[in-house]
Design a protein around this motif. Structure first.
Motif, mmCIF file in Angstrom:
data_model
loop_
_atom_site.group_PDB
_atom_site.id
_atom_site.type_symbol
_atom_site.label_atom_id
_atom_site.label_comp_id
_atom_site.label_asym_id
_atom_site.label_seq_id
_atom_site.Cartn_x
_atom_site.Cartn_y
_atom_site.Cartn_z
ATOM 1 N N SER A 110 33.418 43.793 39.928
ATOM 2 C CA SER A 110 32.691 43.842 41.188
ATOM 3 C C SER A 110 32.878 42.549 41.962
ATOM 4 O O SER A 110 33.190 41.504 41.386
ATOM 5 N N GLY A 111 32.691 42.647 43.253
ATOM 6 C CA GLY A 111 32.797 41.486 44.119
ATOM 7 C C GLY A 111 31.526 41.331 44.925
ATOM 8 O O GLY A 111 30.851 42.315 45.244
ATOM 9 N N VAL A 112 31.212 40.093 45.220
ATOM 10 C CA VAL A 112 30.041 39.831 46.065
ATOM 11 C C VAL A 112 30.410 38.783 47.100
ATOM 12 O O VAL A 112 31.170 37.847 46.828
ATOM 13 N N ILE B 99 33.562 36.217 43.479
ATOM 14 C CA ILE B 99 32.984 35.776 44.753
ATOM 15 C C ILE B 99 34.081 35.965 45.806
ATOM 16 O O ILE B 99 35.113 35.283 45.752
ATOM 17 N N VAL B 100 33.849 36.899 46.734
ATOM 18 C CA VAL B 100 34.945 37.314 47.612
ATOM 19 C C VAL B 100 35.038 36.462 48.889
ATOM 20 O O VAL B 100 34.696 36.899 49.985
ATOM 21 N N ASP B 101 35.600 35.278 48.739
ATOM 22 C CA ASP B 101 35.664 34.389 49.901
ATOM 23 C C ASP B 101 36.710 34.811 50.928
ATOM 24 O O ASP B 101 36.528 34.575 52.120
ATOM 25 N N TYR B 102 37.790 35.468 50.495
ATOM 26 C CA TYR B 102 38.724 35.997 51.513
ATOM 27 C C TYR B 102 37.980 36.982 52.427
ATOM 28 O O TYR B 102 38.141 36.957 53.646
ATOM 29 N N HIS B 103 37.204 37.863 51.817
ATOM 30 C CA HIS B 103 36.462 38.834 52.625
ATOM 31 C C HIS B 103 35.516 38.144 53.616
ATOM 32 O O HIS B 103 35.337 38.604 54.741
ATOM 33 N N ALA B 104 34.920 37.041 53.177
ATOM 34 C CA ALA B 104 33.946 36.362 54.035
ATOM 35 C C ALA B 104 34.572 35.843 55.324
ATOM 36 O O ALA B 104 33.894 35.704 56.350
ATOM 37 N N THR C 75 41.275 45.660 57.730
ATOM 38 C CA THR C 75 41.930 45.752 56.433
ATOM 39 C C THR C 75 40.985 45.415 55.268
ATOM 40 O O THR C 75 41.369 45.472 54.108
ATOM 41 N N TYR C 76 39.731 45.118 55.601
ATOM 42 C CA TYR C 76 38.726 44.742 54.603
ATOM 43 C C TYR C 76 38.700 45.677 53.383
ATOM 44 O O TYR C 76 38.769 45.228 52.247
ATOM 45 N N PRO C 77 38.626 47.004 53.605
ATOM 46 C CA PRO C 77 38.560 47.884 52.426
ATOM 47 C C PRO C 77 39.858 47.919 51.614
ATOM 48 O O PRO C 77 39.825 48.266 50.436
ATOM 49 N N LEU D 131 41.741 45.209 51.027
ATOM 50 C CA LEU D 131 41.605 44.035 50.152
ATOM 51 C C LEU D 131 40.630 44.339 49.015
ATOM 52 O O LEU D 131 40.853 43.965 47.860
ATOM 53 N N GLN D 132 39.570 45.045 49.341
ATOM 54 C CA GLN D 132 38.598 45.412 48.300
ATOM 55 C C GLN D 132 39.257 46.307 47.241
ATOM 56 O O GLN D 132 39.002 46.154 46.037
ATOM 57 N N THR D 133 40.126 47.200 47.680
ATOM 58 C CA THR D 133 40.853 48.060 46.741
ATOM 59 C C THR D 133 41.772 47.231 45.854
ATOM 60 O O THR D 133 41.882 47.466 44.644
ATOM 61 N N ALA D 134 42.415 46.227 46.459
ATOM 62 C CA ALA D 134 43.294 45.342 45.684
ATOM 63 C C ALA D 134 42.493 44.588 44.621
ATOM 64 O O ALA D 134 42.934 44.460 43.473
ATOM 65 N N ASP D 135 41.294 44.117 44.979
ATOM 66 C CA ASP D 135 40.445 43.388 44.021
ATOM 67 C C ASP D 135 40.236 44.216 42.747
ATOM 68 O O ASP D 135 40.322 43.715 41.630
ATOM 69 N N ILE D 136 39.932 45.481 42.978
ATOM 70 C CA ILE D 136 39.597 46.365 41.862
ATOM 71 C C ILE D 136 40.868 46.765 41.112
ATOM 72 O O ILE D 136 40.931 46.743 39.883
ATOM 73 N N TYR E 150 35.065 50.919 36.375
ATOM 74 C CA TYR E 150 33.685 50.967 36.873
ATOM 75 C C TYR E 150 33.404 49.815 37.826
ATOM 76 O O TYR E 150 33.775 48.671 37.548
ATOM 77 N N VAL E 151 32.731 50.144 38.919
ATOM 78 C CA VAL E 151 32.464 49.149 39.951
ATOM 79 C C VAL E 151 30.983 49.165 40.324
ATOM 80 O O VAL E 151 30.538 49.977 41.138
ATOM 81 N N PRO E 152 30.175 48.291 39.712
ATOM 82 C CA PRO E 152 28.757 48.235 40.069
ATOM 83 C C PRO E 152 28.579 47.622 41.461
ATOM 84 O O PRO E 152 29.009 46.496 41.702
ATOM 85 N N VAL E 153 27.983 48.389 42.351
ATOM 86 C CA VAL E 153 27.782 47.938 43.740
ATOM 87 C C VAL E 153 26.496 48.536 44.290
ATOM 88 O O VAL E 153 25.953 49.490 43.732
ATOM 89 N N GLY E 154 26.054 48.004 45.407
ATOM 90 C CA GLY E 154 24.915 48.572 46.121
ATOM 91 C C GLY E 154 25.337 49.860 46.827
ATOM 92 O O GLY E 154 26.532 50.106 47.035
ATOM 93 N N ASP F 55 25.252 50.690 49.789
ATOM 94 C CA ASP F 55 25.961 50.491 51.059
ATOM 95 C C ASP F 55 27.477 50.469 50.862
ATOM 96 O O ASP F 55 28.221 50.551 51.830
ATOM 97 N N GLN F 56 27.932 50.376 49.610
ATOM 98 C CA GLN F 56 29.367 50.286 49.337
ATOM 99 C C GLN F 56 30.008 51.628 48.998
ATOM 100 O O GLN F 56 31.193 51.689 48.651
ATOM 101 N N ALA F 57 29.247 52.706 49.066
ATOM 102 C CA ALA F 57 29.766 54.011 48.661
ATOM 103 C C ALA F 57 31.043 54.386 49.429
ATOM 104 O O ALA F 57 32.027 54.841 48.838
#
Ligand code: TRP
Length: 329
Positions: free
Chosen positions: A11-13, A44-49, A130-132, A134-139, A146-150, A152-154
């Protein structure tokens, strides 16, 4: 004989500073639970930030604080990996490679992108689109299942599955289709009782702020807006304070009954919630002070985390580059 492997979790935050109870109830409870019996990786997803924050010092400091918070809450670097996204730049390369299978229409219709168009209309940068990816690449880079998330990330997780299917069908089954794992809490609303609890909105109940600040935040919460007089019956189903009591004690039914019958007032119920939240996080609050008193400790945890992932990331990139026709044969 093969070595038994544990199911992989990722997971990323966002580096948004010290975590609040929305982070905890929405996702971190599962981060901690999934340290057991899983091979867990947290980032800790600083690229996303960078899609929304352009102050370098803030990115760095808020990332550090988020790491401190996770460690204080019980993330154990002996059992789970904690690292900073930008310390594994392969994430950015993989995001680029994945983006070649993603139709622009998929990312344009992502709810978070549409929301950003509303909330930061003067800064619709390309990285937001392109945010999602990068998120796909993270995973994908760690083949996490398994990806535990809030909650809002569905939508992001649905898109990640689609992107991975698209890449796999073009180049072969390299990536695992990830699954979102939610906690039992609904989307946690902020003290305004209206929108998702988030630091950018300024409606958080903090975990690590001074006690008087946390009490003030809770006392300022919007409750049942139709309960005007102290003697009016309350409606726990729509009262955010009552909803939060579910997670900080096992007697919320009794508390709710008190509200319904106007035996208790909003102020009583808020005071009780503040006491419970402070007691619940007392140990984490102590641990935070201890962690912050150890110079260089957090940085060392993050560095070691990134290092541990190097062989995994390299192996995925080798395979992906090979299948896509990059580099030498
Ligand atoms: N978008 C997520 C959020 O805002 C953070 C995130 C980035 C993430 N990469 C991820 C979450 C990979 C899970 C998996 O909360």
């Amino acid at each position: 004989m093969s070595i038994p492997t544990l199911p992989r979790v990722f997971s990323g935050v966002q580096p948004s500073g010290l975590p609040h109870i929305g982070n905890y109830l929405g996702a971190f409870r599962n981060y901690l639970a999934m340290q057991e019996g899983h091979d867990a990786i947290y980032c800790i997803v600083d690229y996303h930030a960078l899609t929304s924050t352009h102050d370098a010092e803030r990115i760095r400091q808020n990332g550090y604080e988020m790491a401190v918070g996770l460690l204080a809450l019980g993330l154990d670097p002996e059992r789970a990996v904690l690292f900073r996204q930008s310390d594994r730049p392969e994430h950015a390369e993989l995001a680029y490679l994945l983006s070649t299978v993603v139709p622009v229409s998929w990312v344009e219709r992502t709810p978070s992108f549409k929301e950003k168009k509303r909330t930061q209309p003067d800064d619709i940068n390309h990285a937001l689109l392109t945010y999602p990816v990068l998120q796909t690449a993270d995973i994908g880079i760690y083949h996490a299942r398994y990806v535990p998330v809030g909650r809002d990330q569905a939508a992001h997780l649905e898109l990640a599955r689609e992107i991975i299917r698209a890449w796999n069908s073009r180049y072969g089954d390299v990536f695992v289709e990830p699954e979102a794992v939610f906690t039992d809490s609904p989307l946690i609303k902020g003290t305004d009782g209206a929108t998702k609890m988030s630091k950018s909105v300024g409606n958080t109940i903090d975990i690590f702020a001074p006690e008087d600040v946390i009490r003030k935040q809770i006392m300022s919460m919007v409750t049942d807006t139709q309960r005007i007089l102290r003697t009016d019956p309350g409606r726990p189903e729509v009262c955010n304070v009552c909803q939060l009591h579910r997670f900080f004690g096992d007697d919320f039914e009794t508390i709710w009954e008190g509200e319904r019958t106007a035996r208790t007032g909003c102020v009583d119920t808020k005071r009780l919630l503040a006491d419970r939240i402070l007691a619940f996080f007392a140990e984490a609050r102590e641990r935070r002070l201890e962690i912050e008193s150890r110079p260089g400790y957090v940085e060392e945890v993050l560095r070691a985390g990134a290092e541990r992932l190097a062989p995994l990331a390299a192996e995925t990139m080798r395979e992906v580059r090979h299948r896509m026709g990059l580099g030498s044969r």
